[in-house]
Structures are given as C-alpha cells and as structure tokens.
Write an enzyme that holds these catalytic residues in place. Structure first.
Site: not given
Length: 239
Positions: A163-164
């Site tokens: 995920s970022c």
C-alpha cells in the site's frame, strides 16, 4: 475470453504492483502494445522502487509509459480516514487528462474482486470517473492476477504487496519528511523482510507484516537498529 471487447485502446494506471501489471499484460495481449499505454504517479507517497518496477513492466511489455504528479486536496494531508479517496481522485483525474490528450478510449486499473472485501474508499472514484476494471469485471481475484503477471518475463521485476507510504502514517499530518523517513527504513528492510510495514505514530514506530512472520531475536535486533535511527520507540505487532 475478451476483456477489452468494448475498446480499441486503453491506458492503464500502473502502480508497479501485481494487479495493475496483470491488467497491462491482458491489454497488450488483446489489443497489441501500440494501442496500450501505462501511466504511473510519481508523488512522494509512492515508493521509488515501485516507480522503477512500473517502468520495467511497461518497457518489458513494449508500451508507452507516462509519469505524472498529482495534487491531492487538503483532506489527504490532514490524514482523514478516507484520505485514499482524495488521493486516488487526484491520480485518476490526471490519468484521464493523459488519455484525452493522446486519444486512449479507456482508463483501466487493477481493482479485483478481492478488493471488495476490504475498506477501500478510493474505489468510489472508479464509478465517479468511469474507470474500467477488467479483473473486477471478470470476477478475478489476486491469485488470478499473480498468475497473469507472472507471465511477464523480466527477472529484474520485483513484485511486492504494497500500500502507499501515506497509509503508514497513523497519526498527525502527512508530510514529505515523514514519507521520506518511512521509505528509507523500508528500503533497508524490504528485501530481507518481505511484507514489512513501518507504521508511524509520531515518536513511536510499530513494525507489522502483511503476512504473519515469526521473527527471531536477531531479526528483531536488526530491524530495531534500523528503525531507531529515525524513531525514539519501536514496537512489534500484527498487521
């Protein structure tokens, strides 16, 4: 099975991860590389290794690769609960600008049926903008995406489940400095400890893993030595 029967060309939102890589592979196989492009956001919340991965994927499949920056609204930086919505809105808006400029009929992403099981506020954007999600339309999940992406032949491509970086910041405002700190730590640990997550709680970092991992005392010491260069306190927990 035809995944893109309604389109003659498309541009894929390519993150550098498995799901969007799978969509790009399907698009190239069905429409040909000349009719497909990839676009990757290079904002500071995107890990640099993923950007490099996206470039490798695009080059391996022989498609045009566009990079761009986006400007999320203030809600993103305020770290609100649905910050992913505001982030993705700015990203998708930029990709649609690229699609319009260069004449691509559709904007595609890597959303799949397994994403429906999680809280993903960013997925609302797909309907708002009319993004086409081939894996989701075909009721395909992450295992299917892994199989498809695995056919992209380049030994330098490193697929990880990410995920970022912004999702790592759990309290307080999202800043460039905090994002950079997270990336520096995870870059040092990612390849020896796949799936590692460094959660930023201010002065405390909580170490988690996407997949449950049993750490030895030596593992913990190695991780702590890296993290303590940036955080006063280190805790270990489940993702």
């Amino acid at each position: 099975m035809k995944y893109f029967k309604n389109y003659k060309s498309c541009i894929v939102a390519l993150s550098g991860g498995i799901d969007s890589a799978a969509v790009l592979k399907l698009a190239v196989d069905e429409m040909g590389a000349d009719n497909v492009a990839a676009a990757t956001c290079i904002n500071s919340h995107v890990f640099n290794y993923e950007i490099k991965n996206a470039e490798l994927i695009a080059n391996t499949l022989g498609v045009k690769w566009y990079t761009f920056t986006s400007t999320p609204s203030e809600e993103f930086f305020e770290n609100v609960a649905d910050k992913c919505y505001y982030c993705k809105k700015s990203v998708i808006a930029e990709i649609f600008k690229i699609a319009e400029k260069y004449g691509y009929q559709a904007v595609c992403d890597g959303s799949n049926k397994d994403d429906l099981d999680d809280y993903r506020p960013g997925m609302k954007i797909l309907n708002e903008y009319g993004v086409f999600s081939p894996l989701l339309e075909a009721e395909m999940g992450k295992k299917d995406a892994e199989t498809i992406a695995g056919k992209i032949c380049n030994a330098e491509i490193f697929f990880n489940t990410e995920s970022c970086a912004a999702t790592r910041i759990k309290t307080g405002r999202i800043t460039e400095a905090r994002l950079e700190k997270i990336e520096k730590i995870e870059d040092k640990l990612r390849y020896n400890y796949p799936g590692i997550r460094v959660r930023d709680y201010g002065e405390t970092a909580k170490i988690e893993f996407k997949i449950i991992k049993h750490l030895t005392r030596l593992d913990r010491e190695i991780i702590e030595n890296v993290v303590r260069k940036f955080f006063e306190n280190v805790e270990f927990g489940d993702s």
